[in-house]
Scaffold this motif. Sequence first.
Motif, mmCIF file in Angstrom:
data_model
loop_
_atom_site.group_PDB
_atom_site.id
_atom_site.type_symbol
_atom_site.label_atom_id
_atom_site.label_comp_id
_atom_site.label_asym_id
_atom_site.label_seq_id
_atom_site.Cartn_x
_atom_site.Cartn_y
_atom_site.Cartn_z
ATOM 1 N N THR A 44 -2.233 -8.051 31.182
ATOM 2 C CA THR A 44 -2.688 -8.415 32.525
ATOM 3 C C THR A 44 -1.970 -7.581 33.575
ATOM 4 O OG1 THR A 44 -3.224 -10.664 31.815
ATOM 5 C CG2 THR A 44 -2.912 -10.319 34.178
ATOM 6 N N VAL A 45 -0.673 -7.428 33.441
ATOM 7 C CA VAL A 45 0.097 -6.608 34.385
ATOM 8 C C VAL A 45 -0.387 -5.159 34.346
ATOM 9 C CG1 VAL A 45 2.393 -5.682 34.909
ATOM 10 C CG2 VAL A 45 2.123 -8.104 34.344
ATOM 11 N N LEU A 49 -2.029 -3.061 37.493
ATOM 12 C CA LEU A 49 -1.536 -1.765 37.975
ATOM 13 C C LEU A 49 -2.650 -0.718 38.003
ATOM 14 C CD1 LEU A 49 1.896 -1.594 36.113
ATOM 15 C CD2 LEU A 49 1.548 -1.816 38.585
ATOM 16 N N GLU A 50 -3.496 -0.738 37.001
ATOM 17 C CA GLU A 50 -4.554 0.264 36.889
ATOM 18 C C GLU A 50 -5.721 0.015 37.839
ATOM 19 O OE1 GLU A 50 -3.887 1.310 32.159
ATOM 20 O OE2 GLU A 50 -5.508 -0.038 32.728
ATOM 21 N N LEU A 51 -6.067 -1.247 38.080
ATOM 22 C CA LEU A 51 -7.316 -1.561 38.773
ATOM 23 C C LEU A 51 -7.166 -2.060 40.207
ATOM 24 C CD1 LEU A 51 -9.086 -3.498 35.861
ATOM 25 C CD2 LEU A 51 -9.407 -1.096 36.517
ATOM 26 N N ARG A 52 -6.080 -2.736 40.511
ATOM 27 C CA ARG A 52 -6.026 -3.488 41.758
ATOM 28 C C ARG A 52 -6.128 -2.638 43.014
ATOM 29 N NH1 ARG A 52 -8.362 -6.951 44.133
ATOM 30 N NH2 ARG A 52 -7.262 -7.954 45.808
ATOM 31 N N GLY A 53 -5.581 -1.431 43.014
ATOM 32 C CA GLY A 53 -5.653 -0.592 44.212
ATOM 33 C C GLY A 53 -7.091 -0.302 44.624
ATOM 34 N N ALA A 54 -7.877 0.167 43.685
ATOM 35 C CA ALA A 54 -9.287 0.470 43.977
ATOM 36 C C ALA A 54 -10.059 -0.803 44.292
ATOM 37 C CB ALA A 54 -9.926 1.195 42.793
ATOM 38 N N GLN A 55 -9.741 -1.891 43.580
ATOM 39 C CA GLN A 55 -10.423 -3.158 43.858
ATOM 40 C C GLN A 55 -10.127 -3.645 45.266
ATOM 41 O OE1 GLN A 55 -9.077 -5.802 40.783
ATOM 42 N NE2 GLN A 55 -10.693 -5.203 39.370
ATOM 43 N N ALA A 56 -8.887 -3.537 45.697
ATOM 44 C CA ALA A 56 -8.513 -4.003 47.034
ATOM 45 C C ALA A 56 -9.225 -3.193 48.106
ATOM 46 C CB ALA A 56 -6.996 -3.932 47.212
ATOM 47 N N GLU A 57 -9.323 -1.896 47.908
ATOM 48 C CA GLU A 57 -10.020 -1.060 48.891
ATOM 49 C C GLU A 57 -11.510 -1.397 48.938
ATOM 50 O OE1 GLU A 57 -11.060 1.328 51.866
ATOM 51 O OE2 GLU A 57 -9.044 0.676 51.327
ATOM 52 N N ALA A 58 -12.112 -1.623 47.784
ATOM 53 C CA ALA A 58 -13.532 -1.995 47.749
ATOM 54 C C ALA A 58 -13.738 -3.356 48.408
ATOM 55 C CB ALA A 58 -14.039 -2.012 46.305
ATOM 56 N N GLU A 59 -12.821 -4.282 48.168
ATOM 57 C CA GLU A 59 -12.917 -5.608 48.796
ATOM 58 C C GLU A 59 -12.801 -5.497 50.306
ATOM 59 O OE1 GLU A 59 -10.887 -10.044 48.565
ATOM 60 O OE2 GLU A 59 -9.877 -8.366 47.606
ATOM 61 N N ARG A 60 -11.852 -4.674 50.764
ATOM 62 C CA ARG A 60 -11.689 -4.481 52.204
ATOM 63 C C ARG A 60 -12.967 -3.916 52.813
ATOM 64 N NH1 ARG A 60 -11.731 -1.250 55.641
ATOM 65 N NH2 ARG A 60 -11.857 0.526 54.243
ATOM 66 N N SER A 61 -13.580 -2.968 52.144
ATOM 67 C CA SER A 61 -14.834 -2.376 52.641
ATOM 68 C C SER A 61 -15.959 -3.403 52.703
ATOM 69 C CB SER A 61 -15.265 -1.204 51.756
ATOM 70 O OG SER A 61 -14.347 -0.159 51.852
ATOM 71 N N ARG A 62 -16.065 -4.234 51.662
ATOM 72 C CA ARG A 62 -17.110 -5.275 51.666
ATOM 73 C C ARG A 62 -16.885 -6.261 52.803
ATOM 74 N NH1 ARG A 62 -15.764 -5.410 46.216
ATOM 75 N NH2 ARG A 62 -14.893 -7.529 46.413
ATOM 76 N N LEU A 63 -15.643 -6.685 52.977
ATOM 77 C CA LEU A 63 -15.332 -7.641 54.054
ATOM 78 C C LEU A 63 -15.615 -7.039 55.417
ATOM 79 C CD1 LEU A 63 -12.021 -9.087 52.592
ATOM 80 C CD2 LEU A 63 -14.118 -10.397 53.044
ATOM 81 N N ALA A 64 -15.238 -5.789 55.617
ATOM 82 C CA ALA A 64 -15.489 -5.123 56.897
ATOM 83 C C ALA A 64 -16.989 -5.032 57.175
ATOM 84 C CB ALA A 64 -14.853 -3.734 56.900
ATOM 85 N N ASP A 106 -14.038 -8.600 39.682
ATOM 86 C CA ASP A 106 -12.793 -7.835 39.783
ATOM 87 C C ASP A 106 -11.609 -8.647 39.260
ATOM 88 O OD1 ASP A 106 -14.193 -5.721 40.870
ATOM 89 O OD2 ASP A 106 -13.470 -6.036 42.915
ATOM 90 N N ALA A 107 -11.559 -9.928 39.614
ATOM 91 C CA ALA A 107 -10.472 -10.785 39.136
ATOM 92 C C ALA A 107 -10.525 -10.914 37.615
ATOM 93 C CB ALA A 107 -10.548 -12.156 39.799
ATOM 94 N N LEU A 108 -11.715 -11.087 37.070
ATOM 95 C CA LEU A 108 -11.852 -11.192 35.613
ATOM 96 C C LEU A 108 -11.491 -9.882 34.917
ATOM 97 C CD1 LEU A 108 -15.078 -13.326 35.182
ATOM 98 C CD2 LEU A 108 -12.744 -13.959 34.542
ATOM 99 N N ALA A 109 -11.792 -8.762 35.538
ATOM 100 C CA ALA A 109 -11.453 -7.473 34.948
ATOM 101 C C ALA A 109 -9.950 -7.343 34.746
ATOM 102 C CB ALA A 109 -11.966 -6.331 35.826
ATOM 103 N N ILE A 110 -9.183 -8.026 35.566
ATOM 104 C CA ILE A 110 -7.728 -8.028 35.421
ATOM 105 C C ILE A 110 -7.275 -9.170 34.527
ATOM 106 C CG2 ILE A 110 -5.551 -8.430 36.651
ATOM 107 C CD1 ILE A 110 -6.782 -6.844 39.009
ATOM 108 N N ASN A 111 -7.726 -10.370 34.818
ATOM 109 C CA ASN A 111 -7.196 -11.557 34.147
ATOM 110 C C ASN A 111 -7.709 -11.761 32.728
ATOM 111 O OD1 ASN A 111 -5.681 -12.280 36.404
ATOM 112 N ND2 ASN A 111 -7.458 -13.243 37.333
#
Length: 118
Positions: A44-45, A49-64, A106-111
């Motif tokens: 999970t860790v 590390l591998e996915l969260r950066g890109a996921q966070a940026e995509a989430e920010r874009s969707r929210l914006a 995205d959460a499932l891809a990590i968890n």
Amino acid sequence: MPQSIPKAAVLLEAAVKYLETELMPTLEGYHRFQTRVTVNVLNTVRRELELRGAQAEAERSRLAAILGHEGDVETLSIELAERIRAGAIAIDDPALRAHVRQSLADALAINNPKWLTR
């Protein structure tokens, strides 16, 4: 970071490989179970590390896009929740539904990525 230092994901992968291929076969019961839990945590860790950066940026874009202005993920998420509560964004809004669906994926891809294939 210097090239001579291995990436965290590579180190985690090596630890998981050792636990799964060398240690686990020698264990039974409680210790085998706890080692399996540890393997799951390390994986999970690694995925985080591998996915969260890109996921966070995509989430920010969707929210914006939904809210119509830029900001950081936490602030935009709070504003989205407030707008939903106030009725300013309908719960069946297609953009909102797509955002929630992707955020969950995205959460499932990590968890637990196995749930994505079910």
